[in-house]
Design an enzyme around this catalytic site. Structure first.
Site, PDB file in Angstrom:
ATOM      1  N   CYS A   1       0.829  -1.205   0.000  1.00 47.59           N
ATOM      2  CA  CYS A   1       0.000   0.000   0.000  1.00 47.59           C
ATOM      3  C   CYS A   1       0.865   1.257   0.000  1.00 47.59           C
ATOM      4  CB  CYS A   1      -0.937  -0.005   1.204  1.00 47.59           C
ATOM      5  SG  CYS A   1      -1.981   1.457   1.297  1.00 47.59           S
TER       6      CYS A   1
ATOM      7  N   CYS B   1      -0.394   4.106   2.189  1.00 49.75           N
ATOM      8  CA  CYS B   1      -0.174   3.893   3.623  1.00 49.75           C
ATOM      9  C   CYS B   1       1.287   4.134   3.998  1.00 49.75           C
ATOM     10  CB  CYS B   1      -0.504   2.459   4.024  1.00 49.75           C
ATOM     11  SG  CYS B   1      -1.994   1.778   3.293  1.00 49.75           S
ATOM     12  N   ASP B   2       2.205   3.615   3.202  1.00 52.99           N
ATOM     13  CA  ASP B   2       3.594   3.519   3.656  1.00 52.99           C
ATOM     14  C   ASP B   2       4.593   4.385   2.889  1.00 52.99           C
ATOM     15  OD1 ASP B   2       2.783   1.635   5.537  1.00 52.99           O
ATOM     16  OD2 ASP B   2       2.972  -0.017   4.118  1.00 52.99           O
TER      17      ASP B   2
END
Ligand code: NAP
Length: 307
Positions: A131, A134-135
C-alpha cells in the site's frame, strides 16, 4: 439465532461490530484468516484521523476490537467456508459449524496478492508493503521499487516519486496492462526508472530485519543481478475474499461485491463493508465508514422486520 453476523475483523468489520454492539444487537464477529485485515500487516498508520502522533496498524484494529467487545460484540476464531443465503434466516458455516443469522455483514476484505518469495512475508511492514498510500511517506529520499504493470503500479510509482530519491518500476512483461493515460503519465515522470521483462527472485535482508535490496532476473537474457532498495511495493492486484458467496451475492468479474446502493447487496438483509466491495479507495478510514453504514442499515432492517 443471531441478529447479525459480521464476517471479518479489519477496520470495516470492527466498526460494524462497534455500531451493532452499541445498538444492543450482540453481533458475532468471525475473525477470518487474516484477523485485523490489511492493517495487521502495516506498521505505522499516520493518516487515521484522531491520532496526531500516528498509531501502529495492529494496535489500531486491536483497539477497535476492544471497543466493540465493550458493547457486547463476540469474536470467534475461524473462517466462513460456506453460506446459504437463499432464504432467511441466513446460514453461514464457520469452519464447518453452521450458524443462523437474521442479517449478515460481509467485511471479509481483499487480500493483497504477493509474489510468494520466501523472504517476502518476513519483511512485510519492514520495507515490503502492498500500500503506497499507507507507507510511501516512510521512504523520503530512499530508493523505492514498485512491482506490477497495471494501473495500480503506474499510480503508485507516480505517487511514490513524491517521496523517494528514485522509483524503479519492475514488470514481468514488455507490454503493460495499465491504461494508456496512466502509462503516459508515468512515462512522463523523470524520477521513474523502468525495468521490463524482469522478475524479482529474492528480497534482502531478513537477518537485518529490513529491506536492503533485491535479486532481479532478466527474463529474456537470464542475467541475474542485485539492486539496492529500501522500500519494496507490490502492486500486482488484490483478491477479494468472496469465495463462499459466489452464485449468491452479485459479484463483478474480479470477484468484488456489486453494491446496490449504500451498504446493500442484491440480497435483502446482506450488507457489504470495506475492501470486499471497494477496489478504489481501500483505506482504513473508508473501510471504517463503510462498516458504520452497514451496521446502521442492518439495524434499520431488523427494526423494520420487527426484531
Ligand atoms: P491488475 O490490473 O490486475 O494488474 C496486476 C499487474 O500485476 C499486472 O501487470 C500483472 O502482470 C502483474 N502481476 C500479477 N501477478 C504477478 C506476479 N505473480 N508477478 C509479477 N507480476 C504480477 O491490478 P491493478 O493494477 O491493481 O488494477 C486492478 C483494477 O483496478 C484494474 O481494473 C485497474 O484498471 C483498476 N485501477 C484503476 C486505477 C485508476 O484508474 N486510477 C488505479 C488503480 C487500479 P501481467 O500484466 O503480466 O499479468
Amino acid at each position: 439465532m443471531r441478529n447479525v453476523i459480521i464476517i471479518g475483523c479489519g477496520c470495516a468489520g470492527n466498526t460494524a461490530a462497534i455500531y451493532t454492539g452499541r445498538a444492543g444487537l450482540n453481533p458475532l464477529v468471525v475473525m477470518g484468516q487474516e484477523p485485523g485485515g490489511q492493517l495487521s500487516i502495516t506498521s505505522e498508520v499516520e493518516n487515521f484521523p484522531g491520532f496526531p502522533e500516528g498509531i501502529q496498524g495492529p494496535d489500531l484494529v486491536e483497539n477497535m476490537k476492544k471497543q466493540a467487545e465493550r458493547f457486547g460484540a463476540e469474536y470467534v476464531w475461524g473462517t466462513v467456508d460456506a453460506a446459504d443465503l437463499s432464504k432467511r434466516p441466513f446460514r453461514v458455516s464457520i469452519d464447518g459449524e453452521w450458524q443462523e443469522t437474521r442479517t449478515l455483514i460481509v467485511a471479509s476484505g481483499a487480500s493483497a496478492r504477493w509474489l510468494g518469495l520466501p523472504n517476502e512475508l518476513a519483511l512485510i511492514g519492514k520495507g515490503v508493503s502492498s500500500c503506497a498510500t499507507c507507507d510511501g511517506a516512510f521512504y523520503k529520499e530512499k530508493k523505492i521499487m514498485v512491482i506490477g504493470g497495471g494501473d495500480s503500479a503506474m499510480e503508485e510509482a507516480n505517487f511514490l516519486t513524491r517521496f523517494g530519491s528514485e522509483v524503479t518500476l519492475v514488470h514481468r512483461r514488455e507490454e503493460f496492462r495499465a491504461s494508456k493515460i496512466m502509462i503516459d503519465r508515468a512515462r512522463a515522470n523523470p524520477k521513474i526508472k523502468w525495468l521490463t521483462n524482469t522478475a524479482v527472485d529474492d528480497i534482502y535482508d531478513v537477518t537485518k530485519g529490513e529491506v536492503t535490496g533485491v535479486k532481479l532476473r532478466d527474463l529474456k537474457t537470464g542475467k541475474v543481478w542485485d539492486q539496492e532498495v529500501d522500500g519494496f511495493f507490490l502492486a500486482i492486484g488484490h483478491i477479494p475474499n468472496t469465495k463462499p458467496f459466489g452464485g449468491q451475492i452479485d459479484l463483478d468479474p474480479d470477484g468484488y461485491i456489486v453494491s446496490k446502493g449504500g451498504a446493500r447487496t442484491n440480497i435483502t438483509g446482506v450488507f457489504h463493508a470495506g475492501d470486499v466491495q471497494d477496489r478504489t479507495y481501500r483505506q482504513a478510514i473508508t473501510a471504517a465508514g463503510a462498516g458504520c453504514m452497514a451496521a446502521i442499515e442492518a439495524e434499520r432492517f431488523l427494526e423494520e422486520e420487527g426484531h
